[in-house]
Each structure stands twice: as structure tokens, then as C-alpha cells.
Write a protein that holds these residues in place. Structure first.
Motif, PDB file in Angstrom:
ATOM      1  N   ILE A  92       0.927  -1.227  -0.018  1.00 29.58           N
ATOM      2  CA  ILE A  92       0.010  -0.100   0.106  1.00 29.58           C
ATOM      3  C   ILE A  92       0.687   1.218   0.040  1.00 29.58           C
ATOM      4  O   ILE A  92       1.737   1.319   0.885  1.00 29.58           O
ATOM      5  N   ASP A  93       0.540   2.156  -0.886  1.00 29.90           N
ATOM      6  CA  ASP A  93       1.493   3.399  -1.045  1.00 29.90           C
ATOM      7  C   ASP A  93       0.387   4.382  -1.508  1.00 29.90           C
ATOM      8  O   ASP A  93      -0.296   4.431  -2.514  1.00 29.90           O
ATOM      9  N   ASN A  94       0.399   5.395  -0.711  1.00 29.48           N
ATOM     10  CA  ASN A  94      -0.257   6.717  -1.020  1.00 29.48           C
ATOM     11  C   ASN A  94      -1.976   6.464  -1.337  1.00 29.48           C
ATOM     12  O   ASN A  94      -2.191   6.855  -2.527  1.00 29.48           O
ATOM     13  N   ASN A  95      -2.323   5.562  -0.491  1.00 30.45           N
ATOM     14  CA  ASN A  95      -3.751   5.116  -0.804  1.00 30.45           C
ATOM     15  C   ASN A  95      -3.945   4.141  -2.026  1.00 30.45           C
ATOM     16  O   ASN A  95      -4.998   4.438  -2.642  1.00 30.45           O
ATOM     17  N   MET A  96      -3.141   3.524  -2.571  1.00 29.24           N
ATOM     18  CA  MET A  96      -3.090   2.845  -3.662  1.00 29.24           C
ATOM     19  C   MET A  96      -2.688   1.339  -3.152  1.00 29.24           C
ATOM     20  O   MET A  96      -1.574   1.051  -2.546  1.00 29.24           O
ATOM     21  N   SER A 120      -3.311  -2.511  -9.672  1.00 32.56           N
ATOM     22  CA  SER A 120      -3.324  -1.491  -8.514  1.00 32.56           C
ATOM     23  C   SER A 120      -4.775  -0.810  -8.492  1.00 32.56           C
ATOM     24  O   SER A 120      -5.548  -0.927  -9.565  1.00 32.56           O
ATOM     25  N   PHE A 121      -5.213  -0.563  -7.312  1.00 32.84           N
ATOM     26  CA  PHE A 121      -6.634   0.000  -6.884  1.00 32.84           C
ATOM     27  C   PHE A 121      -6.409   1.164  -6.157  1.00 32.84           C
ATOM     28  O   PHE A 121      -5.587   1.186  -4.983  1.00 32.84           O
ATOM     29  N   ASN A 122      -7.174   2.195  -6.513  1.00 34.72           N
ATOM     30  CA  ASN A 122      -7.345   3.426  -5.616  1.00 34.72           C
ATOM     31  C   ASN A 122      -8.085   2.887  -4.564  1.00 34.72           C
ATOM     32  O   ASN A 122      -9.073   2.512  -4.639  1.00 34.72           O
ATOM     33  N   ASP A 182      -7.835   2.102   6.771  1.00 34.62           N
ATOM     34  CA  ASP A 182      -6.844   2.103   7.993  1.00 34.62           C
ATOM     35  C   ASP A 182      -5.817   1.337   7.377  1.00 34.62           C
ATOM     36  O   ASP A 182      -5.733  -0.066   7.475  1.00 34.62           O
ATOM     37  N   GLU A 183      -4.610   2.079   7.115  1.00 38.85           N
ATOM     38  CA  GLU A 183      -3.396   1.232   6.400  1.00 38.85           C
ATOM     39  C   GLU A 183      -2.583   0.331   7.509  1.00 38.85           C
ATOM     40  O   GLU A 183      -2.220  -0.515   7.033  1.00 38.85           O
ATOM     41  N   ASN A 184      -3.043   0.511   8.837  1.00 40.23           N
ATOM     42  CA  ASN A 184      -2.416  -0.218   9.929  1.00 40.23           C
ATOM     43  C   ASN A 184      -2.922  -1.772   9.956  1.00 40.23           C
ATOM     44  O   ASN A 184      -2.602  -2.515  10.505  1.00 40.23           O
ATOM     45  N   LYS A 185      -4.185  -1.699   9.349  1.00 42.39           N
ATOM     46  CA  LYS A 185      -4.949  -3.056   9.508  1.00 42.39           C
ATOM     47  C   LYS A 185      -5.394  -3.533   8.266  1.00 42.39           C
ATOM     48  O   LYS A 185      -6.344  -3.434   7.889  1.00 42.39           O
ATOM     49  N   ILE A 186      -4.275  -4.355   7.825  1.00 43.18           N
ATOM     50  CA  ILE A 186      -4.606  -5.125   6.391  1.00 43.18           C
ATOM     51  C   ILE A 186      -4.043  -6.644   6.656  1.00 43.18           C
ATOM     52  O   ILE A 186      -2.966  -6.654   7.151  1.00 43.18           O
TER      53      ILE A 186
END
Length: 120
Positions: free
Chosen positions: A41-45, A78-80, A86-90
């Protein structure tokens, strides 16, 4: 005959599903191992990629016959992602040919409950 050599011609199909608490991505890629995937995940991608090299070798001594085949199963999707994930909970898992990625939503991204207020 699946040939993954040409980029983009054989992208794995993807299902996206949104629940109250999570965003779920299912990517169909049978015949692979979980080590073959890279999920970032990078910058909401959300980026899902794979690079898998297979070598098949056949040889028959009496015919002086040798054949080697290389096949690369590589793809990149890739997906927007929405702002409220929550990028910490994947979590990602691979089972029965499906790569499953589950991303939690932040509390403020959950759909607000519709509530009817009783009038006293």
C-alpha cells in the motif's frame, strides 16, 4: 494454453467488496504460492503483483531429445483506495487459488447508522 508472457493480456480477475467494517479484494490466481505475491500500500493505492518463473524440462536419452520451457506468471494490478481505510489494519491470505486482501476501515469511515427517533 495460458501464456502469461504478454503483459496485460491475462490479468487475474478481481472482486472488490465493501462491508460495514472492511474493504475486501479477492484476486483469482490459481496454481501459485503465497510467496509468489507482493501486496503493498502506497499513498492510498493497493498494489498486488507477482513474478513467478517456472521451468519445465523434459529429456529422453534415446531420442537425444531435450525441451525446456520457461513461463513467467507475472502481473501487476493496482487499486485506488478510499480515504477512510486504515493502512495499519490489512490482512492478506492465499487459499484455494484466491488471494484475499482485507483492509479495515477507520471508525469515521463506517457508514453512519440510520436511526429513527421516536417522538414522545
Amino acid at each position: 494454453d495460458k501464456n502469461f508472457a504478454s503483459i496485460g493480456s491475462n490479468l487475474p480477475s478481481v472482486n472488490l467488496k465493501e462491508t460495514d467494517n472492511t474493504l475486501q479484494v479477492d484476486l483469482a490466481a490459481p496454481g501459485m504460492k503465497k510467496e509468489d505475491f507482493k501486496v503493498e500500500i502506497d499513498n492510498n493505492m493497493l498494489m498486488i503483483s507477482s513474478e513467478k518463473e517456472e521451468t519445465k524440462e523434459e529429456s529422453r536419452k534415446k531420442d537425444n531429445y531435450l525441451r525446456k520451457e520457461f513461463s513467467y506468471q507475472s502481473f501487476y494490478r493496482s487499486f485506488n483506495l478510499p480515504e477512510y481505510i486504515d493502512e495499519n489494519k490489512i490482512e492478506a491470505s492465499y487459499k484455494d487459488g484466491i488471494l484475499h486482501v482485507e483492509i479495515a476501515k477507520k471508525d469515521n469511515g463506517k457508514k453512519k447508522m440510520h436511526k429513527t427517533i421516536a417522538i414522545k
